[in-house]
Design an enzyme around this catalytic site. Structure first.
Site, PDB file in Angstrom:
ATOM      1  N   ASN C  29      28.810  40.956  -6.233  1.00  0.00           N
ATOM      2  CA  ASN C  29      29.761  40.806  -5.137  1.00  0.00           C
ATOM      3  C   ASN C  29      30.327  42.167  -4.767  1.00  0.00           C
ATOM      4  OD1 ASN C  29      31.946  41.032  -7.306  1.00  0.00           O
ATOM      5  ND2 ASN C  29      31.034  39.060  -7.832  1.00  0.00           N
ATOM      6  N   SER C  47      32.682  32.762  -3.362  1.00  0.00           N
ATOM      7  CA  SER C  47      31.940  32.487  -4.597  1.00  0.00           C
ATOM      8  C   SER C  47      30.700  31.630  -4.338  1.00  0.00           C
ATOM      9  CB  SER C  47      32.861  31.742  -5.572  1.00  0.00           C
ATOM     10  OG  SER C  47      32.189  31.481  -6.779  1.00  0.00           O
ATOM     11  N   SER C  77      34.452  34.635  -8.080  1.00  0.00           N
ATOM     12  CA  SER C  77      35.116  34.374  -9.363  1.00  0.00           C
ATOM     13  C   SER C  77      35.514  35.669 -10.070  1.00  0.00           C
ATOM     14  CB  SER C  77      34.207  33.528 -10.254  1.00  0.00           C
ATOM     15  OG  SER C  77      32.975  34.186 -10.446  1.00  0.00           O
ATOM     16  N   HIS C  97      30.146  44.789  -7.767  1.00  0.00           N
ATOM     17  CA  HIS C  97      29.708  44.294  -9.075  1.00  0.00           C
ATOM     18  C   HIS C  97      28.283  43.795  -8.908  1.00  0.00           C
ATOM     19  CE1 HIS C  97      29.464  42.224 -12.812  1.00  0.00           C
ATOM     20  NE2 HIS C  97      29.598  41.018 -12.315  1.00  0.00           N
ATOM     21  N   HIS C  99      24.395  42.744 -11.144  1.00  0.00           N
ATOM     22  CA  HIS C  99      23.718  42.503 -12.417  1.00  0.00           C
ATOM     23  C   HIS C  99      22.387  43.243 -12.380  1.00  0.00           C
ATOM     24  CE1 HIS C  99      26.008  38.922 -14.248  1.00  0.00           C
ATOM     25  NE2 HIS C  99      26.764  39.438 -13.323  1.00  0.00           N
ATOM     26  N   ASP C 122      24.435  64.652 -10.076  1.00  0.00           N
ATOM     27  CA  ASP C 122      24.828  64.670  -8.660  1.00  0.00           C
ATOM     28  C   ASP C 122      25.845  63.578  -8.331  1.00  0.00           C
ATOM     29  OD1 ASP C 122      23.289  66.835  -7.875  1.00  0.00           O
ATOM     30  OD2 ASP C 122      21.583  65.623  -7.228  1.00  0.00           O
ATOM     31  N   HIS C 173      28.033  42.557 -20.409  1.00  0.00           N
ATOM     32  CA  HIS C 173      28.140  41.932 -19.108  1.00  0.00           C
ATOM     33  C   HIS C 173      27.276  42.689 -18.094  1.00  0.00           C
ATOM     34  CE1 HIS C 173      31.144  40.125 -15.935  1.00  0.00           C
ATOM     35  NE2 HIS C 173      29.895  40.050 -15.553  1.00  0.00           N
ATOM     36  N   TYR C 231      25.720  70.676  -0.195  1.00  0.00           N
ATOM     37  CA  TYR C 231      24.690  69.679   0.107  1.00  0.00           C
ATOM     38  C   TYR C 231      24.999  68.958   1.415  1.00  0.00           C
ATOM     39  CZ  TYR C 231      21.414  65.873  -0.597  1.00  0.00           C
ATOM     40  OH  TYR C 231      20.384  64.978  -0.457  1.00  0.00           O
TER      41      TYR C 231
END
Lengths: 234, 234, 234, 234
Positions: C29, C47, C77, C97, C99, C122, C173, C231
């Site tokens: 999320n 959610s 959630s 977030h 996974h 970097d 997690h 850069y």
């Protein structure tokens, strides 16, 4: 133009090598054989030509000794391996050479792929064998033909049936597979890569794994092959 | 606009870096050189511009010392490595820098990639070398130029021919490759990543592997390179 | 409808999570914050809603304490982790977030990702840290909020600057990243996955690797960040 | 034609196996059950038919003992495993068998997948178990049915709830998963592959990892399952 239908099949098999990601650039090649005439004729990919632009007319027709019968382009530089396999394994109708990543990694590690599961057993009866390295003399004399010779010698010495074991790893080089047709040879090349990936990960997870019990492998192999096969449609 | 055709080639090579997944985001850059005029001119990617929207006019033209000759944008922050390679390796026409994942992992591990198979031998004559780390003084003085200097010093010390060994791993950083043109440099970057993946897996499978016998590597290299080459079409 | 432009940005960032393969199904999320008004307002993904069909109106607006200000759907959630990070890190404008596979593997291994190369340097100043595990009490009391609390405590204890270290691995997690905006937070999530893949392979190749010398990491970080950055375009 | 809607669902699930890359060629199969009538009816994929050309009419309808009720083609060669699972696990509505690469590698290594993170805990309550190998007698007597029997015996002996643990690894073979419907079974097959990939990498990084504390796994599982679930929309 000779062998139009076989040319189409061989072109398709060469494109499958690219489509399935079994060889980058122009590494890899497929051929097929027509054994129905008085003299067997082989159709093979030309050397270093891009799969995307290749046409049936670009393919090269040779006899069993690799003499060009029709074609303007040079045949694949691996031609002499293909012709030797066709001469020595009369049951086969197609040969495929790839540099697929995991099978090539096993070949570079000079290790046979043990039969660790039923996916393997469905296609290869026993381990996928690895050849010994060619000697300096064999390389100097006729590298490509001797690549075929070392494969055939291995199958003779181990009494392997090329129908039940439709492929091999050439040490320090890459895999060769074969089948009833060029299409089946490329399917075997694809499955070989698949089982090479899984065997690699299985061994990293569990280095002491000893492999599928022989009675399971046997059962699975016979489910798909021979007169008692129950897989697929009749 | 100067060097329209070279701009097109260099733009294409930069896009190939992205298309082949050799560098995410705007990491990575390609350049090409035109040595035909009284003064050699380099065309290089601008810094931090998205490949998708880049046009030939966005590219920057510099001389061999990196002075801007044409262009409104800042050149790649790696420019001074490119120019030094062009000055010191007069045989080369294109330079590519990527952060491709496996080659970079070897660079981060500070390990040369040993020649473990014929795929490697077809492109790189011997191992893909890795530079030593730059010293704190070299970083402080001129990091980018000294990245080039450490490459050139390595090739001198090991008597490596940049034509036969068309790339290098910069320790803790990433690979640089080169070739006759920007297109060949990007092909070498792609093959380097491919052999880096296979060498990684070969070593995990068989940590004691010692590599392809020299006589096989030699044979394969000469199949593709030099006056006796038999690969591809004449 | 409040905050139309921020809703668009946050929706885009959520879609980027899916497009870049950073989280399968509806794991993962993104949120963004508008701190310009009298009260800061957060926009976050609802959610368990599919990225493909989500519209700006589906997003949920909350205040800094997670009270819903606008929206018919339940918020992610993980909302209480997002809000706590926004309260404690006032410099940040977006939180993501995922996974993603390799970053999550490091999180599951409870190991920080050491800085092994310039790609890492970097973007992250020093290692990507890993939190300690939550205690049974912290889980029982307020699992999601305490996930944020354990991140903030780690940054305090190690005197880490969330601008210089724009992400963290939550032990057992998965990663959280952040940035000036939701777009930058998702870019950091993508780069984190990339360096996690390369660090994994580097360590398998060379378990004794000690990492990039600090002076190189410092040089690379400052090339892209701060007043002396060289850069990209001005 | 019986069960048109279930046929559509099962066809879709079989195509999802291919689309998500969970089984190459025609390895893998999905089925669904309708328990609403006086006799439960199962719809299953035919054996060895290409996913791309398969139509709802090609699917085979059988009763709970595997007797064909409608269909011209042979059912999947794994039918007897499916029927046994439906007879013994009355809570389930769909079964999927894949040869997905990492889950199969764990199965070949004969190792259960430990719960190492919250992604796992969200879907599987505890480790993904692995069966013992079938004995030679079990293979000879009824290989496919006994594959089901060994799964059911394992769940009985370990008091595992097939709703909380919606899948298993068959040693030396590959995974089976199940769910309320064929669609949920294929989602579980996909998540299983995902956690198998991450667990593989976690263990390579940190062989001594002991897994997620039970209180975190419990918390995550209950966030998504049961009457107290807080994930998704009401």
């Amino acid at each position: 133009m000779l062998l139009e239908s076989l040319r189409e099949q061989v072109l398709h098999a060469n494109r499958e090598i690219a489509r399935r990601g079994l060889a980058p650039h122009t590494f890899g090649n497929a051929s097929g054989i027509d054994r129905s005439g008085p003299e067997a004729l082989i159709v093979i990919k030309p050397s270093g030509v891009d799969y995307a632009t290749m046409t049936p007319a670009d393919l090269v027709v040779t006899d069993l000794d690799g003499r060009i019968v029709e074609g303007k382009l040079r045949p694949s530089s691996d031609l002499d391996t293909h012709t030797l396999l066709y001469r020595e394994f009369p049951q086969i109708g197609g040969v495929v050479h790839t540099h697929s990543e995991f099978a090539t990694s096993w070949a570079q590690a000079c290790r046979a792929i043990p039969c660790l599961g039923t996916t393997h057993a469905d296609y290869f009866h026993g381990p996928v064998p690895v050849t010994p390295s060619l000697t300096a003399e064999e390389v100097a004399e006729a590298y490509v033909r001797n690549t075929g010779a070392v494969i055939v010698r291995l199958f003779r010495e181990k009494s392997l049936d090329p129908v039940a074991v439709p492929g091999v790893l050439v040490a320090g080089h890459a895999p060769f597979t074969w089948g009833k047709s060029a299409a089946e040879a490329v399917e075997h090349a694809d499955v070989l890569e698949y089982i090479a990936r899984m065997a690699f990960r299985t061994l990293l997870l569990e280095p002491s794994v000893t492999g599928l019990p022989v009675f399971v492998g046997e059962h699975h192999y016979l489910r798909k092959h021979g007169s008692q096969a129950t897989y697929g449609q009749r």
